[in-house]
Scaffold this active site. Structure first.
Site, mmCIF file in Angstrom:
data_model
loop_
_atom_site.group_PDB
_atom_site.id
_atom_site.type_symbol
_atom_site.label_atom_id
_atom_site.label_comp_id
_atom_site.label_asym_id
_atom_site.label_seq_id
_atom_site.Cartn_x
_atom_site.Cartn_y
_atom_site.Cartn_z
ATOM 1 C CG HIS A 15 -0.409 0.326 2.509
ATOM 2 N ND1 HIS A 15 -1.179 0.610 3.615
ATOM 3 C CD2 HIS A 15 0.871 0.429 2.928
ATOM 4 C CE1 HIS A 15 -0.399 0.862 4.643
ATOM 5 N NE2 HIS A 15 0.831 0.762 4.270
ATOM 6 C CB CYS A 34 2.678 4.149 5.669
ATOM 7 S SG CYS A 34 2.810 2.587 6.577
ATOM 8 C CG HIS A 40 5.415 0.273 2.430
ATOM 9 N ND1 HIS A 40 4.866 1.483 2.109
ATOM 10 C CD2 HIS A 40 4.782 -0.148 3.552
ATOM 11 C CE1 HIS A 40 3.946 1.792 3.010
ATOM 12 N NE2 HIS A 40 3.873 0.821 3.899
ATOM 13 C CG HIS A 42 2.269 -3.196 6.199
ATOM 14 N ND1 HIS A 42 3.111 -2.834 7.224
ATOM 15 C CD2 HIS A 42 1.958 -2.042 5.552
ATOM 16 C CE1 HIS A 42 3.301 -1.517 7.200
ATOM 17 N NE2 HIS A 42 2.620 -1.001 6.185
ATOM 18 C CG HIS A 81 1.104 -12.421 -2.678
ATOM 19 N ND1 HIS A 81 0.699 -13.130 -1.588
ATOM 20 C CD2 HIS A 81 2.443 -12.604 -2.748
ATOM 21 C CE1 HIS A 81 1.731 -13.736 -1.032
ATOM 22 N NE2 HIS A 81 2.814 -13.426 -1.723
ATOM 23 C CD GLU A 125 -0.533 -0.885 8.478
ATOM 24 O OE1 GLU A 125 -1.376 -0.711 7.578
ATOM 25 O OE2 GLU A 125 -0.020 0.049 9.143
HETATM 26 NI NI NI Z 1 2.467 0.897 5.494
#
Ligand code: NI
Length: 136
Positions: A15, A34, A40, A42, A81, A125
């Site tokens: 995200h 983020c 990137h 999680h 994914h 997360e």
């Molecule tokens: Ni993030």
């Protein structure tokens, strides 16, 4: 007599948290890492709680195989994914924070699980950051 059963699930997803009307600097200041423009990932850990009463015929609150299949179809197949911003329609206009992801997960499950049950979504997360949403 009311009980809650839980099913755990997992998905990896990418995200980026940003508002397109803000500069990269402002996004970086508000959203930190983020907001990395290149996205990137999680490792999201999900716990779904179903609250209700036991069916006296089966001794089950809910068929856990059915719950497993619903979570797979609605959440894992849709998010795992994937790039949430780019590939998941719910996040085209909604920032994919863990808070918003938990609400979307809850809404998708609500559409599939009988109304007599209450649903609780707990979404990690990171190992230390998580959110709980129960529809209120
Ligand atoms: Ni993030």
């Amino acid at each position: 007599m009311s009980l809650t059963v839980y099913r755990k699930a997992h998905f990896n997803a990418a995200h980026r948290l940003y508002r397109k009307e803000w500069s990269d600097d402002k996004n970086a200041k508000i959203f930190g890492k983020c907001s990395n423009p290149n996205f990137h990932g999680h490792n999201y850990e999900l716990e779904v709680g179903i609250t209700g009463t036991i069916d006296p015929e089966t001794g089950f609150l809910i068929d856990m195989k059915l719950l497993k299949d619903i979570i797979k179809e609605e959440i894992e197949d849709a998010f795992d994914h994937k790039n949430l911003n780019v590939e998941v329609p719910e996040f085209k206009e909604l920032i994919p924070t863990m808070e918003n992801i938990a609400i979307i997960i809850w809404e998708k499950l609500r559409n599939r699980i009988e109304q007599q049950f209450q649903i609780t979504v707990k979404l990690y997360e990171t190992p230390r950051n998580f959110v709980i949403y129960n529809g209120n």
